[in-house]
Structures are given as structure tokens and as C-alpha cells.
Scaffold this motif. Structure first.
Motif, PDB file in Angstrom:
ATOM      1  N   UNK A  36       0.852  -1.283   0.019  1.00  0.00           N
ATOM      2  CA  UNK A  36       0.027  -0.038   0.108  1.00  0.00           C
ATOM      3  C   UNK A  36       0.882   1.364  -0.082  1.00  0.00           C
ATOM      4  N   UNK A  37       2.092   1.102   0.189  1.00  0.00           N
ATOM      5  CA  UNK A  37       3.180   2.319   0.226  1.00  0.00           C
ATOM      6  C   UNK A  37       4.029   2.239  -1.205  1.00  0.00           C
ATOM      7  N   UNK A  38       3.775   1.495  -2.149  1.00  0.00           N
ATOM      8  CA  UNK A  38       4.494   1.414  -3.114  1.00  0.00           C
ATOM      9  C   UNK A  38       5.461   0.126  -3.045  1.00  0.00           C
ATOM     10  N   UNK A  39       6.184   0.008  -4.384  1.00  0.00           N
ATOM     11  CA  UNK A  39       6.909  -1.470  -4.555  1.00  0.00           C
ATOM     12  C   UNK A  39       8.056  -1.494  -3.483  1.00  0.00           C
TER      13      UNK A  39
ATOM     14  N   UNK B  93      21.129   1.761 -14.989  1.00  0.00           N
ATOM     15  CA  UNK B  93      20.355   0.637 -14.201  1.00  0.00           C
ATOM     16  C   UNK B  93      19.774   1.249 -12.804  1.00  0.00           C
ATOM     17  N   UNK B  94      20.442   1.901 -12.320  1.00  0.00           N
ATOM     18  CA  UNK B  94      19.909   2.681 -10.954  1.00  0.00           C
ATOM     19  C   UNK B  94      18.857   3.449 -11.363  1.00  0.00           C
ATOM     20  N   UNK B  95      18.904   4.216 -12.291  1.00  0.00           N
ATOM     21  CA  UNK B  95      17.613   4.786 -12.755  1.00  0.00           C
ATOM     22  C   UNK B  95      16.443   4.157 -12.978  1.00  0.00           C
ATOM     23  N   UNK B  96      16.468   2.984 -13.696  1.00  0.00           N
ATOM     24  CA  UNK B  96      15.587   2.036 -14.119  1.00  0.00           C
ATOM     25  C   UNK B  96      14.680   1.799 -12.841  1.00  0.00           C
ATOM     26  N   UNK B  97      15.576   1.195 -11.599  1.00  0.00           N
ATOM     27  CA  UNK B  97      14.996   0.857 -10.274  1.00  0.00           C
ATOM     28  C   UNK B  97      14.331   2.077  -9.788  1.00  0.00           C
ATOM     29  N   UNK B  98      14.758   3.179  -9.797  1.00  0.00           N
ATOM     30  CA  UNK B  98      14.414   4.399  -9.294  1.00  0.00           C
ATOM     31  C   UNK B  98      13.066   4.883  -9.874  1.00  0.00           C
ATOM     32  N   UNK B  99      12.895   4.363 -11.178  1.00  0.00           N
ATOM     33  CA  UNK B  99      11.427   4.674 -11.928  1.00  0.00           C
ATOM     34  C   UNK B  99      10.829   3.381 -12.068  1.00  0.00           C
ATOM     35  N   UNK B 100      10.942   2.518 -11.074  1.00  0.00           N
ATOM     36  CA  UNK B 100      10.193   1.328 -11.462  1.00  0.00           C
ATOM     37  C   UNK B 100       8.658   1.120 -11.665  1.00  0.00           C
ATOM     38  N   UNK B 101       7.973   2.118 -11.132  1.00  0.00           N
ATOM     39  CA  UNK B 101       6.496   1.897 -11.328  1.00  0.00           C
ATOM     40  C   UNK B 101       6.277   2.035 -12.746  1.00  0.00           C
ATOM     41  N   UNK B 102       7.074   2.874 -13.609  1.00  0.00           N
ATOM     42  CA  UNK B 102       7.079   3.087 -15.040  1.00  0.00           C
ATOM     43  C   UNK B 102       6.623   1.573 -15.816  1.00  0.00           C
ATOM     44  N   UNK B 103       7.216   0.839 -15.117  1.00  0.00           N
ATOM     45  CA  UNK B 103       7.298  -0.537 -15.917  1.00  0.00           C
ATOM     46  C   UNK B 103       6.402  -1.570 -15.253  1.00  0.00           C
ATOM     47  N   UNK B 104       5.692  -1.528 -14.192  1.00  0.00           N
ATOM     48  CA  UNK B 104       5.218  -2.573 -13.345  1.00  0.00           C
ATOM     49  C   UNK B 104       3.844  -2.798 -13.946  1.00  0.00           C
ATOM     50  N   UNK B 105       3.295  -2.034 -14.925  1.00  0.00           N
ATOM     51  CA  UNK B 105       1.862  -2.571 -15.449  1.00  0.00           C
ATOM     52  C   UNK B 105       1.944  -3.436 -16.796  1.00  0.00           C
ATOM     53  N   UNK B 106       3.297  -3.508 -17.270  1.00  0.00           N
ATOM     54  CA  UNK B 106       3.621  -4.499 -18.210  1.00  0.00           C
ATOM     55  C   UNK B 106       3.275  -6.002 -17.939  1.00  0.00           C
ATOM     56  N   UNK B 107       2.864  -7.022 -18.883  1.00  0.00           N
ATOM     57  CA  UNK B 107       2.879  -8.034 -18.473  1.00  0.00           C
ATOM     58  C   UNK B 107       4.235  -8.568 -17.849  1.00  0.00           C
ATOM     59  N   UNK B 108       4.263  -9.496 -16.987  1.00  0.00           N
ATOM     60  CA  UNK B 108       5.551  -9.846 -15.985  1.00  0.00           C
ATOM     61  C   UNK B 108       6.634 -10.081 -17.279  1.00  0.00           C
ATOM     62  N   UNK B 109       6.260 -11.131 -18.091  1.00  0.00           N
ATOM     63  CA  UNK B 109       7.271 -11.450 -19.124  1.00  0.00           C
ATOM     64  C   UNK B 109       7.899 -10.086 -19.804  1.00  0.00           C
ATOM     65  N   UNK B 110       7.067  -9.344 -20.151  1.00  0.00           N
ATOM     66  CA  UNK B 110       7.641  -7.967 -20.873  1.00  0.00           C
ATOM     67  C   UNK B 110       8.538  -7.008 -19.770  1.00  0.00           C
ATOM     68  N   UNK B 111       7.795  -6.986 -18.534  1.00  0.00           N
ATOM     69  CA  UNK B 111       8.786  -6.199 -17.431  1.00  0.00           C
ATOM     70  C   UNK B 111       9.973  -6.936 -17.334  1.00  0.00           C
ATOM     71  N   UNK B 112      10.130  -8.228 -17.301  1.00  0.00           N
ATOM     72  CA  UNK B 112      11.529  -8.952 -17.187  1.00  0.00           C
ATOM     73  C   UNK B 112      12.286  -8.589 -18.440  1.00  0.00           C
ATOM     74  N   UNK B 113      11.881  -8.722 -19.514  1.00  0.00           N
ATOM     75  CA  UNK B 113      12.707  -8.303 -20.860  1.00  0.00           C
ATOM     76  C   UNK B 113      13.407  -7.027 -20.704  1.00  0.00           C
ATOM     77  N   UNK B 114      12.601  -5.845 -19.984  1.00  0.00           N
ATOM     78  CA  UNK B 114      13.030  -4.651 -19.956  1.00  0.00           C
ATOM     79  C   UNK B 114      13.979  -4.478 -18.990  1.00  0.00           C
TER      80      UNK B 114
END
Length: 410
Positions: A192-195, A340-361
Motif C-alpha cells: 500500500x506504500x509502493x513497490x 540501471x540505478x535509474x531504472x529501479x528508481x523509476x520502477x513503477x513506469x514498468x510494473x503495469x506491463x505483463x510480467x514477461x515484458x517487464x522482465x525483458x525490459x
């Protein structure tokens, strides 16, 4: 003027008994057994921070060229994996990849220390060097600052080295677990507080490393900023129960103390040597842990410094060559780590993708293109580029141009 030549009596003081300092002592003793080399480590033997370290097959090839005996010992003590596994919310996806290796940091240090002693290096534990005026350094021809990101030797000459530190946004904690992973594993949990997410990999037949990371908002929202270590580990075990399969997380065994959450510090230095003092490993540079390259880059520093000292009898020329070479070689790794660090800092940008697509990115997180293209579009273009030569050429052309443009703004 300090000179290095075969057969000359040369005295070297290496401050810091991490992988880079120990491996450098091995390389230099192999080059010339007459060198008088001492490694000074402030901590007791067998005590070390962290759990396991990762590396890839290319490093073993380099280590074997430098010292086959220590390389074989490290390889024999390592575990390997090929698959990547991600749990996103409660869905599991698998990605086939290249072979990776893990080894316990304590085990690696023990092997390198034993090899150094075998060659005649004096390895002195619980021997703290508090500054450049320490008597142990007074008559050394070369002093190597391998004393980590908080290097006291570097900071004593900060005006000459020009260190710059950039702090990451996210909080992370370095833990162990009794669960033995046979793949490099990720788990991403929405609260409830984020990822909040975890990277996990094996490093022996009994233990694995777990690195847990989250945004500042999630960290405070879950109360991780105020919980003691035991309470924090209990919460994290519940959040990552499906990743851990009921196994425990292991911290510092200080239940009443605050858990050791950190923010990552990216260190760079304008210069890498001053007089006969030279920086090595984390004293010279750090790259975000999410690319798993810290130990590899430190060992490559040792190889490059040994090469430069072998090829130049003039010390200043050797150290200048070493610094220029390693700063140039680090550009790509530092760029990959930044993205790589920025990807994780912007993680919510990728989390609505299907899991396989998110893992590919997740595997594409080093790309300078990814932050500028909608994630689903990038995924489709990336898949298409695997089949269409023009798109592959466009991707190769755009990547360096965007990297240079972004780098110029930092």
C-alpha cells in the motif's frame, strides 16, 4: 624519482585487504619475487561485510592470465547459474541467459590471502593505517590506497584526487539467507506504500545473498526507517515468502539495533594518483550494485596497474598510464550502472506491463534509449529489432548518441 625495474629492491605498501589489494599483491609478487610487499587490513581475518559477490566467465579468463593458481581456486569455490527468475506480484517468469558465478566474499578473500602469503606477501590483519603519515608508509616506493569508498588516504589529499560523490535515491539493505538459489532471482512486491523488491543469488551450497531495495516513500511507509533489525527481517520474510520458501533472512545479529539500510554512493575521482600514492578499487570508483560489477572492476584495476608497472620503469609514467586506461575503460560500465540505478528508481513506469515484458525490459535497463520511449513500445521495437536489420542499425546508432547527450547533462 621512483623507478621500478626487474631485480630492483622495491617496497610496496597496499592499504586494504579486499579483493583488489590482495590480488594486486599476487600479481606484483609473480612479476618480481624480490619486491617487498605488505598488505595492511584494519579488520580481523575472516571478518568482512557483505555476503556473496557475482562475476561472469570473462573475468575468470583474465584472472587465469594473471595468476592461474588463484583463478582456479576461485572457480572451484564458486557456484554458477544460467536462468533468471522473476516473481512479479505473484506471477513467476523465467529468462534464459548467460552463465553467471557467485562466491562468498569471505571465501574469496581467504583464497587470495592464502595465495599472497604463499608467494611471500606479508598480509597483516588488524593493522589500521590511519593516514599517509603512518610509519609503515614512510619508505615505501609505492603506496596503494585500496581502503574502500571511505579511503582515508584519498581523503587526506582530496584536493589532488578531486573525489565526487552522487547519492542514489532508493534505500537498500544487504542480507543473507539460508535459501540456496540455483538461478539469479528477483521478486517485486506491491504494498500500500509502493513497490519493494529483492535480488537474490547463491554463493555457496549453504547460503545466498539477498539485496532488498525500495523508494524512500515505501521505506518510511512500511516503517523500515524505525524498526529494529529483527522486526525488519520479520517483515521482509513475510513480504518475500514465496521467494524464500520459508527460509530465514540473515542480518548482522543485532536484533535491537536499527537495520543497516543505505543509499548507494557513486564515487568518481578526477585523478587516480598523487606522487607515489595510487587509488585502486572502491577508493577510485564505485558503480551501482545492480550491474553486479564491483568486484570485477576492482580486480581489473589490479590487472591494469600491474601491467602499467611492468611496462614502465618510471613510476609517474606507470601510474598516469594506469589512470588514463582505467578511466576510459570504466565509461561504459559507469553509464550502464547509472541507467540501471535509474531504472529501479523509476520502477513503477514498468510494473503495469505483463510480467514477461517487464522482465525483458529489466534485462534492457542499461539502455540509454529506454527512459525516452514508452515501455511497451520499446519492448515491441526491441523484439522487432531482433529480426529486422534496419531497426538493429537504428538502435545501435541511437544508443551512443543519446548516451553522450545524457552524459553531457550530468
Amino acid at each position: 624519482m621512483h623507478r621500478f625495474s626487474v631485480g630492483a629492491h622495491v617496497k610496496l605498501a597496499i592499504v586494504g585487504g579486499g579483493p583488489a589489494g590482495l590480488y594486486l599483491s599476487i600479481l606484483l609478487k609473480r612479476q618480481d619475487p624480490s619486491h617487498d610487499i605488505a598488505v595492511y587490513e584494519r579488520n580481523p581475518e575472516g571478518s568482512t561485510y557483505g555476503w556473496g559477490v557475482t562475476y561472469w566467465a570473462g573475468l575468470l579468463d583474465k584472472l587465469r592470465a594473471g595468476d592461474p593458481e588463484s583463478a582456479d581456486s576461485v572457480a572451484e569455490a564458486s557456484v554458477t547459474w544460467t536462468d533468471g527468475v522473476a516473481i512479479v506480484r505473484d506471477q513467476r517468469t523465467v529468462h534464459r541467459g548467460d552463465a553467471g558465478f557467485g562466491i562468498g566474499r569471505r571465501r574469496m578473500l581467504g583464497l587470495l590471502a592464502d595465495r599472497a602469503r604463499e608467494l611471500g606477501v606479508r598480509v597483516e590483519f588488524e593493522h589500521d593505517i590511519t593516514g599517509p603519515d603512518a610509519p609503515e608508509l614512510a619508505d615505501a616506493d609505492l603506496v596503494v590506497a585500496a581502503d574502500g569508498v571511505n579511503s582515508v588516504l584519498r581523503e587526506a589529499h582530496a584536493d589532488r584526487f578531486g573525489p565526487t560523490v552522487a547519492h542514489g535515491r532508493n534505500h537498500y539493505i544487504w542480507l543473507g539467507t539460508t535459501k540456496v538459489f540455483d538461478s539469479f532471482s528477483f521478486a517485486f512486491k506491491e504494498t500500500e506504500h509502493g513497490w519493494i523488491w529483492c535480488y537474490a543469488y547463491g554463493f555457496s551450497g549453504e547460503r545466498s545473498t539477498c539485496v532488498v531495495e525500495c523508494s524512500p516513500e515505501t521505506w518510511t511507509g512500511l516503517g523500515l526507517d524505525t524498526r529494529g533489525e529483527a522486526d525488519s527481517l520479520n517483515l521482509l520474510e513475510k513480504l518475500f515468502h514465496d521467494l524464500l520458501d520459508g527460509h530465514e533472512l540473515i542480518g548482522r545479529d543485532r536484533a535491537d539495533a536499527a537495520a543497516q539500510w543505505l543509499t548507494f554512493r557513486t564515487l568518481t575521482n578526477r585523478a587516480w594518483h598523487h606522487g607515489n600514492l595510487v587509488l585502486l578499487g572502491d577508493a577510485a570508483h564505485t558503480t551501482h550494485y545492480s550491474i553486479g560489477a564491483g568486484t570485477t572492476l576492482a580486480l581489473e584495476d589490479a590487472l591494469a596497474l600491474a601491467d602499467a608497472l611492468r611496462d614502465h620503469t618510471d613510476l609517474d609514467a606507470a601510474l598516469t598510464t594506469y589512470g588514463k586506461r582505467r578511466r576510459a575503460e570504466l565509461v561504459s560500465a559507469q553509464s550502464a550502472a547509472r541507467y540501471s540505478a535509474q531504472w529501479y528508481e523509476n520502477l513503477p513506469r514498468y510494473m503495469n506491463l505483463p510480467p514477461a515484458h517487464m522482465f525483458a525490459l529489466l534485462g534492457q535497463r542499461h539502455s540509454p534509449l529506454l527512459p525516452h520511449i514508452p515501455p511497451q513500445l520499446y519492448y515491441r521495437l526491441d523484439r522487432a529489432a531482433d529480426h529486422l536489420q534496419p531497426l538493429r542499425r537504428l538502435k545501435r546508432w541511437l544508443g551512443p548518441h543519446l548516451a553522450r547527450a545524457t552524459h553531457s547533462r550530468h
